[in-house]
Design an enzyme around this catalytic site. Sequence first.
Site, PDB file in Angstrom:
ATOM      1  CE  LYS A  78      -4.024  -2.123   0.546  1.00 26.84           C
ATOM      2  NZ  LYS A  78      -5.153  -2.025  -0.409  1.00 26.84           N
TER       3      LYS A  78
ATOM      4  CG  ASP B  67      -4.034  -0.937  -3.764  1.00 32.53           C
ATOM      5  OD1 ASP B  67      -4.510   0.015  -4.414  1.00 32.53           O
ATOM      6  OD2 ASP B  67      -4.730  -1.752  -3.135  1.00 32.53           O
TER       7      ASP B  67
ATOM      8  CD  GLU C 164      -4.934  -2.803  -6.938  1.00 32.84           C
ATOM      9  OE1 GLU C 164      -5.984  -3.029  -6.317  1.00 32.84           O
ATOM     10  OE2 GLU C 164      -3.947  -3.570  -6.899  1.00 32.84           O
TER      11      GLU C 164
ATOM     12  CG  ASP D  17      -9.091  -2.167  -6.722  1.00 25.21           C
ATOM     13  OD1 ASP D  17     -10.086  -2.876  -6.946  1.00 25.21           O
ATOM     14  OD2 ASP D  17      -8.424  -2.259  -5.679  1.00 25.21           O
TER      15      ASP D  17
ATOM     16  CE  LYS E 105      -9.844  -5.305  -3.604  1.00 21.90           C
ATOM     17  NZ  LYS E 105      -9.025  -4.693  -4.652  1.00 21.90           N
TER      18      LYS E 105
END
Length: 251
Positions: free
Chosen positions: A144, A173, A200, A225, A249
């Site tokens: 992250k 991300d 991302e 995303d 997801k």
Amino acid sequence: MTNYQFKFHPYQRPFKHPLSTSHGQWTVREGIILSLSDEIGNIGWGEIAPIPWFGSETLEQAFNFCEQLPQEISTEEIFAIPAELPCCQFGFESAWELVMGKGLSTKDFEQSKQHYSYLLPSYDAAKQSWEAPWNQGYRTFKWKIGIAPIEDEVKIVQELVKAIPASGQLRLDANGGLTKQEAEQWLMVCETMGAVEFIEQPLPPEQFDVMLEMSHNYSTAIALDESVATLDQLEQCYQRGWRGIFVIKAA
């Protein structure tokens, strides 16, 4: 028409280690476990685990939906759950697939770890945490960004890239938490590091056009995303010209 016995109960579980994202620190996972059983005793389990800031319904909306359902539910009713409740759709359809004898086994997962990414902990802890999963078979790691000052995060990523063997890859991300200037800075840094597979969701979904332009200006890939939290959003992004990576997801 096939009917299934329906049961559900909410859960609340603290993370062993809090998860830090650009939206803040996440300490507890909340959701609903549901089961469907048919007349001969087959049982399928599903999970409804909303993330409202990602684009799903709230836990309260999901709970209210489950609470108003009868103790028996049909296949037709399962597949008529509205798009405004995407996590409920996933939970019920997952349970339905399992009660029908479909789905992946634990053995399938164990044999395919090299195709999954492993989420590394935040901050400096990432530098000491990749070796164990590497030895378990993972070859792609996710980290992250947009949490600490960008200069500190860039330094950690550079050290990770040097440490992880050449056959490994790193995904960064941002959860839509960067500014345009920060996103471009990250993309320029990644141009010099071949191990970064993609960044991302660098910017919020409403800045789609900026991300589209960036995807044409840099060799490091950008993945969408939060921009594609639902099938309708994915179709819209495709129609608007996105031909890059979509992170899906299913839950």
